[in-house]
Design an enzyme around this catalytic site. Structure first.
Site, mmCIF file in Angstrom:
data_model
loop_
_atom_site.group_PDB
_atom_site.id
_atom_site.type_symbol
_atom_site.label_atom_id
_atom_site.label_comp_id
_atom_site.label_asym_id
_atom_site.label_seq_id
_atom_site.Cartn_x
_atom_site.Cartn_y
_atom_site.Cartn_z
ATOM 1 N N GLN A 154 4.019 -13.554 -2.085
ATOM 2 C CA GLN A 154 4.791 -12.426 -1.531
ATOM 3 C C GLN A 154 5.531 -12.840 -0.255
ATOM 4 O O GLN A 154 6.590 -12.295 0.055
ATOM 5 C CB GLN A 154 3.862 -11.246 -1.220
ATOM 6 C CG GLN A 154 3.295 -10.537 -2.430
ATOM 7 C CD GLN A 154 1.948 -11.076 -2.830
ATOM 8 O OE1 GLN A 154 1.659 -12.258 -2.640
ATOM 9 N NE2 GLN A 154 1.094 -10.231 -3.380
ATOM 10 N N ASP B 139 -4.148 -2.576 3.869
ATOM 11 C CA ASP B 139 -4.249 -1.746 2.666
ATOM 12 C C ASP B 139 -5.235 -0.602 2.842
ATOM 13 O O ASP B 139 -5.159 0.413 2.156
ATOM 14 C CB ASP B 139 -4.617 -2.607 1.460
ATOM 15 C CG ASP B 139 -3.419 -3.461 1.079
ATOM 16 O OD1 ASP B 139 -3.180 -4.475 1.768
ATOM 17 O OD2 ASP B 139 -2.706 -3.082 0.144
ATOM 18 N N LYS C 24 -4.108 -8.472 2.686
ATOM 19 C CA LYS C 24 -3.963 -9.593 1.750
ATOM 20 C C LYS C 24 -4.872 -10.758 2.124
ATOM 21 O O LYS C 24 -4.979 -11.118 3.297
ATOM 22 C CB LYS C 24 -2.490 -10.037 1.742
ATOM 23 C CG LYS C 24 -2.151 -11.195 0.844
ATOM 24 C CD LYS C 24 -2.568 -11.009 -0.586
ATOM 25 C CE LYS C 24 -1.989 -9.766 -1.211
ATOM 26 N NZ LYS C 24 -2.661 -9.399 -2.479
ATOM 27 N N ALA D 290 0.803 -1.225 0.000
ATOM 28 C CA ALA D 290 0.000 0.000 0.000
ATOM 29 C C ALA D 290 0.844 1.287 0.000
ATOM 30 O O ALA D 290 0.670 2.144 -0.884
ATOM 31 C CB ALA D 290 -0.978 -0.030 1.176
HETATM 32 O O1 MRU Z 1 -1.126 -7.314 -3.391
HETATM 33 P P1 MRU Z 1 -0.030 -6.685 -2.581
HETATM 34 O O2 MRU Z 1 1.230 -7.470 -2.594
HETATM 35 O O3 MRU Z 1 0.165 -5.235 -2.955
HETATM 36 O O4 MRU Z 1 -0.595 -6.705 -1.099
HETATM 37 C C1 MRU Z 1 0.152 -6.112 -0.062
HETATM 38 C C2 MRU Z 1 -0.442 -6.318 1.286
HETATM 39 O O5 MRU Z 1 -1.486 -6.893 1.432
HETATM 40 C C3 MRU Z 1 0.281 -5.710 2.448
HETATM 41 O O6 MRU Z 1 0.023 -6.448 3.596
HETATM 42 C C4 MRU Z 1 -0.226 -4.276 2.613
HETATM 43 O O7 MRU Z 1 -0.026 -3.506 1.459
HETATM 44 C C5 MRU Z 1 0.290 -3.535 3.769
HETATM 45 S S1 MRU Z 1 2.002 -3.585 4.054
HETATM 46 C C6 MRU Z 1 2.837 -2.329 3.600
#
Ligand code: MRU
Length: 344
Positions: free
Chosen positions: A194, A235, A246, A54
């Site tokens: 990830q 997010d 996620k 995010a």
């Molecule tokens: O789909 P992504 O890899 O962008 O998802 C990221 C996440 O879900 C993280 O947990 C979220 O952005 C917060 S961490 C900085």
């Protein structure tokens, strides 16, 4: 362990420069840096998760606004591009609120900016401020990590997801710097891995012991008492503390609640959306089903069988032990507590 280039960097002047993004789709096998010179390429990079997380997509989009307006022939064209480039960037991914937050801040700056250089300065300020937010979250959350603990985390919330040390991973990095010794279980985070590809890489680079687990293994390990603490990012956090993160995060929260294991979301003030009363209003990105029907680059599809691919889910704030922010820890999580920590 190889040293990685910066997740996001601007190179050169506002007029002729470009954005450099570490292409996260290639990690951990290859280190490749993308050179991005226009909004269309940046939108594509955000959509395919070359840059992700995010706060990181917010910072990248801020520079994207500079790319979007710099060829304007006159004032009217500048304002039209400020609007259209912003719209395109915001539409790239719907769930993380940092993306519209950063674009709107750039649009406000653009409305008053004396020059393109001033607009680039605003993007640099957003970039620098995110580093400071990460530091503050790390400091606020580090005392939660006890000596000898096993900490479980989901997705990637570190240097690859932000401009600084991360959100949940910033807490772990800071605890480690303070001398606390612990180990980490990293959910692999299907379908795009990830956790296995990025979180494991970041923790191992710091010498923090980490084991990757299949997402489905987490609840059983929590039930068996093998997890002391769960730390995740977010997010978008609604006004009552419900948090989108996620996909798979909600399941972790249910397991933690059932077995009395504390779970904290770690998120900066830029991830809160106080305009939303609760989490049911958070838009959830649905991604290409092909991501679910692929494993390590090989197809696992069967004719006539489809797939669903929601990229995020929403955890009710009442299941969380707290939300670690750059201003301190919201605990217990409810609308009043969120308002008094973030609203002012
Ligand atoms: O789909 P992504 O890899 O962008 O998802 C990221 C996440 O879900 C993280 O947990 C979220 O952005 C917060 S961490 C900085």
């Amino acid at each position: 362990m190889m040293a990685l280039p910066p997740t996001i960097a601007w190179s050169g002047t506002a007029r002729d420069g470009h954005l450099e993004l570490l292409d996260q789709t290639c990690l951990p096998q290859r280190v490749e840096v993308l050179r991005i010179g226009d909004v269309e390429s940046l939108v594509a990079a955000i959509r395919r998760l070359s840059v992700r997380g995010a706060p990181a997509i917010g910072v990248a989009a801020a520079y994207g606004v500079v790319l979007g307006v710099r060829d304007a022939a006159n004032g009217d064209a500048f304002h039209e591009l400020l609007r259209s480039a912003g719209d395109a960037l915001i539409a790239a991914r719907p769930t993380a609120v940092n993306l519209p937050w950063a674009v709107r801040r750039m649009q406000a700056a653009g409305t008053h900016a004396a020059s393109l250089d001033a607009l680039l300065d605003e993007a640099r300020a957003i970039h620098e401020e995110d580093r400071a937010l990460c530091r503050a979250m790390g400091e606020a959350g580090a005392p939660l990590v006890r000596e000898g603990a096993t900490v479980l985390t989901h997705c990637n919330t570190g240097r690859l997801a932000t401009a600084g040390d991360g959100t949940a991973l910033a807490v772990l990095f800071e605890a480690w710097r303070r001398g606390t010794r612990f180990r980490v279980l990293a959910d692999e985070t299907r379908p795009l891995l990830q956790g296995a590809r990025l979180t494991a890489l970041e923790l191992a680079a710091e010498g923090i012991p980490v084991d990757v687990i299949a997402d489905g293994a987490a609840a059983g390990l929590i039930a068996r008492g093998e997890v002391d603490l769960v730390l995740v990012g977010a997010d978008r956090v609604a006004g009552n503390g419900d948090a989108a993160n996620k996909v798979g995060t909600y399941g972790l929260a249910l397991a933690c609640h059932a077995h009395g294991v504390p779970m904290y979301v770690v998120a900066p003030t830029t991830t809160f959306d106080l305009g939303l009363e609760d989490g049911s209003m958070i838009p959830i990105e649905e991604r290409d089903p092909a991501e679910v029907l692929t494993l390590g680059g090989s197809g696992i599809e069967i004719p006539e069988v489809g797939a669903r691919n929601p990229a995020f889910d929403v955890t009710p704030g009442c299941l969380l032990a707290g939300i670690v922010t750059d201003r301190g820890i919201i605990r217990p999580v409810d609308a009043d507590a969120v308002r008094s920590m973030i609203g002012g």
